[in-house]
Design an enzyme around this catalytic site. Sequence first.
Site, PDB file in Angstrom:
ATOM      1  N   ASP A  66       0.848  -1.196   0.000  1.00  0.00           N
ATOM      2  CA  ASP A  66       0.000   0.000   0.000  1.00  0.00           C
ATOM      3  C   ASP A  66       0.885   1.248   0.000  1.00  0.00           C
ATOM      4  O   ASP A  66       1.666   1.466   0.937  1.00  0.00           O
ATOM      5  CB  ASP A  66      -0.901  -0.011   1.242  1.00  0.00           C
ATOM      6  CG  ASP A  66      -2.076   0.943   1.122  1.00  0.00           C
ATOM      7  OD1 ASP A  66      -2.099   1.744   0.180  1.00  0.00           O
ATOM      8  OD2 ASP A  66      -2.974   0.881   1.971  1.00  0.00           O
ATOM      9  N   ASP A  67       0.779   2.050  -1.054  1.00  0.00           N
ATOM     10  CA  ASP A  67       1.544   3.297  -1.167  1.00  0.00           C
ATOM     11  C   ASP A  67       3.053   3.059  -1.193  1.00  0.00           C
ATOM     12  O   ASP A  67       3.831   3.915  -0.746  1.00  0.00           O
ATOM     13  CB  ASP A  67       1.208   4.255  -0.024  1.00  0.00           C
ATOM     14  CG  ASP A  67      -0.186   4.853  -0.135  1.00  0.00           C
ATOM     15  OD1 ASP A  67      -0.956   4.412  -1.009  1.00  0.00           O
ATOM     16  OD2 ASP A  67      -0.509   5.750   0.661  1.00  0.00           O
ATOM     17  N   CYS A 106      -5.930   4.192  -4.004  1.00  0.00           N
ATOM     18  CA  CYS A 106      -6.251   2.826  -3.593  1.00  0.00           C
ATOM     19  C   CYS A 106      -7.489   2.230  -4.252  1.00  0.00           C
ATOM     20  O   CYS A 106      -7.417   1.191  -4.909  1.00  0.00           O
ATOM     21  CB  CYS A 106      -6.435   2.779  -2.080  1.00  0.00           C
ATOM     22  SG  CYS A 106      -5.080   3.459  -1.120  1.00  0.00           S
ATOM     23  N   LYS A 165      -6.180  -5.647   3.498  1.00  0.00           N
ATOM     24  CA  LYS A 165      -6.973  -4.492   3.055  1.00  0.00           C
ATOM     25  C   LYS A 165      -7.914  -4.834   1.899  1.00  0.00           C
ATOM     26  O   LYS A 165      -7.526  -5.480   0.946  1.00  0.00           O
ATOM     27  CB  LYS A 165      -6.022  -3.368   2.637  1.00  0.00           C
ATOM     28  CG  LYS A 165      -6.719  -2.112   2.122  1.00  0.00           C
ATOM     29  CD  LYS A 165      -5.718  -1.010   1.881  1.00  0.00           C
ATOM     30  CE  LYS A 165      -6.383   0.229   1.291  1.00  0.00           C
ATOM     31  NZ  LYS A 165      -5.447   1.365   1.157  1.00  0.00           N
ATOM     32  N   HIS A 167     -10.991  -2.175   0.976  1.00  0.00           N
ATOM     33  CA  HIS A 167     -11.168  -0.782   0.547  1.00  0.00           C
ATOM     34  C   HIS A 167     -12.055  -0.635  -0.682  1.00  0.00           C
ATOM     35  O   HIS A 167     -11.881   0.287  -1.485  1.00  0.00           O
ATOM     36  CB  HIS A 167      -9.791  -0.137   0.275  1.00  0.00           C
ATOM     37  CG  HIS A 167      -9.818   1.354   0.473  1.00  0.00           C
ATOM     38  ND1 HIS A 167      -8.811   2.186   0.016  1.00  0.00           N
ATOM     39  CD2 HIS A 167     -10.728   2.160   1.072  1.00  0.00           C
ATOM     40  CE1 HIS A 167      -9.101   3.430   0.322  1.00  0.00           C
ATOM     41  NE2 HIS A 167     -10.253   3.435   0.971  1.00  0.00           N
ATOM     42  N   HIS A 326       1.199   2.580   4.319  1.00  0.00           N
ATOM     43  CA  HIS A 326       0.230   3.673   4.340  1.00  0.00           C
ATOM     44  C   HIS A 326       0.161   4.228   5.755  1.00  0.00           C
ATOM     45  O   HIS A 326       0.100   3.472   6.716  1.00  0.00           O
ATOM     46  CB  HIS A 326      -1.130   3.115   3.919  1.00  0.00           C
ATOM     47  CG  HIS A 326      -2.165   4.146   3.607  1.00  0.00           C
ATOM     48  ND1 HIS A 326      -2.623   5.061   4.530  1.00  0.00           N
ATOM     49  CD2 HIS A 326      -2.850   4.400   2.468  1.00  0.00           C
ATOM     50  CE1 HIS A 326      -3.541   5.819   3.981  1.00  0.00           C
ATOM     51  NE2 HIS A 326      -3.699   5.447   2.726  1.00  0.00           N
ATOM     52  N   ASP A 378      -0.299  -0.918  -4.770  1.00  0.00           N
ATOM     53  CA  ASP A 378      -1.536  -0.414  -5.371  1.00  0.00           C
ATOM     54  C   ASP A 378      -1.342   0.914  -6.087  1.00  0.00           C
ATOM     55  O   ASP A 378      -2.054   1.227  -7.040  1.00  0.00           O
ATOM     56  CB  ASP A 378      -2.658  -0.321  -4.332  1.00  0.00           C
ATOM     57  CG  ASP A 378      -2.331   0.614  -3.182  1.00  0.00           C
ATOM     58  OD1 ASP A 378      -1.181   1.085  -3.073  1.00  0.00           O
ATOM     59  OD2 ASP A 378      -3.240   0.875  -2.358  1.00  0.00           O
ATOM     60  N   LYS A 399       1.534   9.609  -5.496  1.00  0.00           N
ATOM     61  CA  LYS A 399       0.190   9.080  -5.276  1.00  0.00           C
ATOM     62  C   LYS A 399      -0.853  10.132  -5.656  1.00  0.00           C
ATOM     63  O   LYS A 399      -0.697  11.319  -5.355  1.00  0.00           O
ATOM     64  CB  LYS A 399       0.026   8.689  -3.812  1.00  0.00           C
ATOM     65  CG  LYS A 399      -1.375   8.276  -3.414  1.00  0.00           C
ATOM     66  CD  LYS A 399      -1.448   7.911  -1.948  1.00  0.00           C
ATOM     67  CE  LYS A 399      -2.878   7.546  -1.547  1.00  0.00           C
ATOM     68  NZ  LYS A 399      -2.962   7.081  -0.156  1.00  0.00           N
TER      69      LYS A 399
END
Length: 616
Positions: A66-67, A106, A165, A167, A326, A378, A399
């Site tokens: 994530d990120d 995301c 996750k 989301h 994240h 992601d 991002k």
Amino acid sequence: MAAQFRHIPAAKHHGPRTDEESLSWVREGVSGNKMAGVLWMVVLSAVLPMISRADDRPNFVFFVADDLGIGDVGCFGNDTLRTPNIDRIAANGAKLTQHLAAAAVCTPSRSAFLTGRLPVRFGMAGTDRPLAYIFLAAPSGLPRSEVTFPQMAKDHGYQTALIGKWHLGLNCKWVGDHCHHPNKFGFDYFYGFPGSNAPECDPDNVTAGATGKFAADRIYTRFRVWEVALSVFLGLLALKYFRYVQWKTVIVFSVVGWSTVICTYAFWANGRQFNCVMMRDDDVIEQPYDVSTMTPRMTLEATRFLEERKAKKEPFLLEVSYWNAHTALLPYKEFRGKSRHGLYGDTVEEMDWSIGVVMATLERLGLTNNTFVYFTSDNGAHMEIGDAGGWNGKYKGSKGQGGSEGGIRMPTLVQWPRKIKPGTVVTEATSQMDIFPTLAEILKAPLPQDRVMDGRNILPLLGGAKKPSPHDFLFHYCGDRLHAVRYRPRKGKVTWKAHYASYNWEPGTTRCGVDRLVCFCDVPFVTWNDPPLLYDVTNDPTEDRPISADSNPKYREVLDVIMKAVAEHRQNLTEVPNQFRIPLFFPRPWLQPCCNFPYCNCQEKVDLSPLKITAQ
């Protein structure tokens, strides 16, 4: 028939028979009965190829960060963060150097990964604001009409699990309908968080970097819902003064408006309580969750899932979808202070440890050789939050910037020892949307025929084939706005990229500034280019030298092809309900998951001692 079967000779060797050997074996054993022989040959001719294909089918493990920026991983050039387990996947398999997310945030990115389709095709692209799913109590989410690759695998006999996750939404009409739950999209088992790990999930709010007081003080004021409600109220009073409406109308609209304001503010101001929720399948098991124990707990669940599948001899598809890295940045205590890059580096190294445990479990269970392992992120690192964000290497952007390489070029690796040679490097443009059709090819499963699929089968590239990308064009969106287009001609070796939008970064940087959190998709955050800026991203991956008619004779030809493709692409888009429209954005109290009503507070107790957690 049974008497004839007992006279079939035994095999002359202990290895697996070929199809021809098996049929010959049958012919000899049933020579006294031609009809029986014919019948057996027909049956086995049909069954043996199916058995062979079933034996060839791999298991699947997906690691989704994530990120995480492409510059945060050792095998992609970082020499200050320790990622040996991720790097080992690259050494044992393929490294994809131009693997692209379908969005730079995301929710739309993850929906495209699962469906193999651009999010704009099914209402999950977002808008200029918001760009992603924010409230668990909002009714938006992945439409039930979409088909996912976990569902395809499940339909072909696989046991499937999502750990981590999601989301992509939760409820629609009431708190228990779970219309957007992972179990509705092909995952047999879910252990994780239906929303996202956000700065508000930090109980002390000390790791959010430049985001500060995330919910009530910053994001909320951007939407200024209270100003809208106040304007409506004053307008109604004016209409009442001139006798255009009755007092009842003023009161009803005022109550609805201010209830929306108060409810939204309450959910924002108490985001940790309402949004930081942990679930096991349909049950809330921790609220608010403890971020610091999340990665070890996910790791333990992943190893148990693998052990159970091995014991039951079941094929499986496992996605481990990390919160790392994240914000809020709260790694487990064993990893804090161990990296050279503060809490961000600690969380990256914690994730690498977890991946190492899962990979070691595959090896211990004898599953490595026939498991398709995929690692990606992601979207790109969140540069706007300073030290709490990562690094996108030499690529510009961050991002949220759907047309920038830093926002969408992902650190991606694939390992499958039976099919992919160690050290393979794929430089052609590929997409996370390609995973769906690639799995379909592996499983010999048909793709959905009632919709446009944007992904392509990349199995030949992973196998080392020297051929162009299967994509003539890749369309890069920011929200529902087209920001850039990639073009790979069938001849030559150059990949072109046209930028319809340029980001208004802070001078001397490739980020929008710490006071903005993220670049949004329209003015004043971007400048629209007419004509679009054109780059040769094969020879100029950092996009420092735009192509012009004076510098390259192919400029007009390439741009004409791209603009024609864009026109055709837009004609092929159909209007669909937007899952991020304002009425679906606001939270509803009756959709809020709660583990211990009315307190909405509980904690999962887990024994982590079997993991023997140690930092690298």
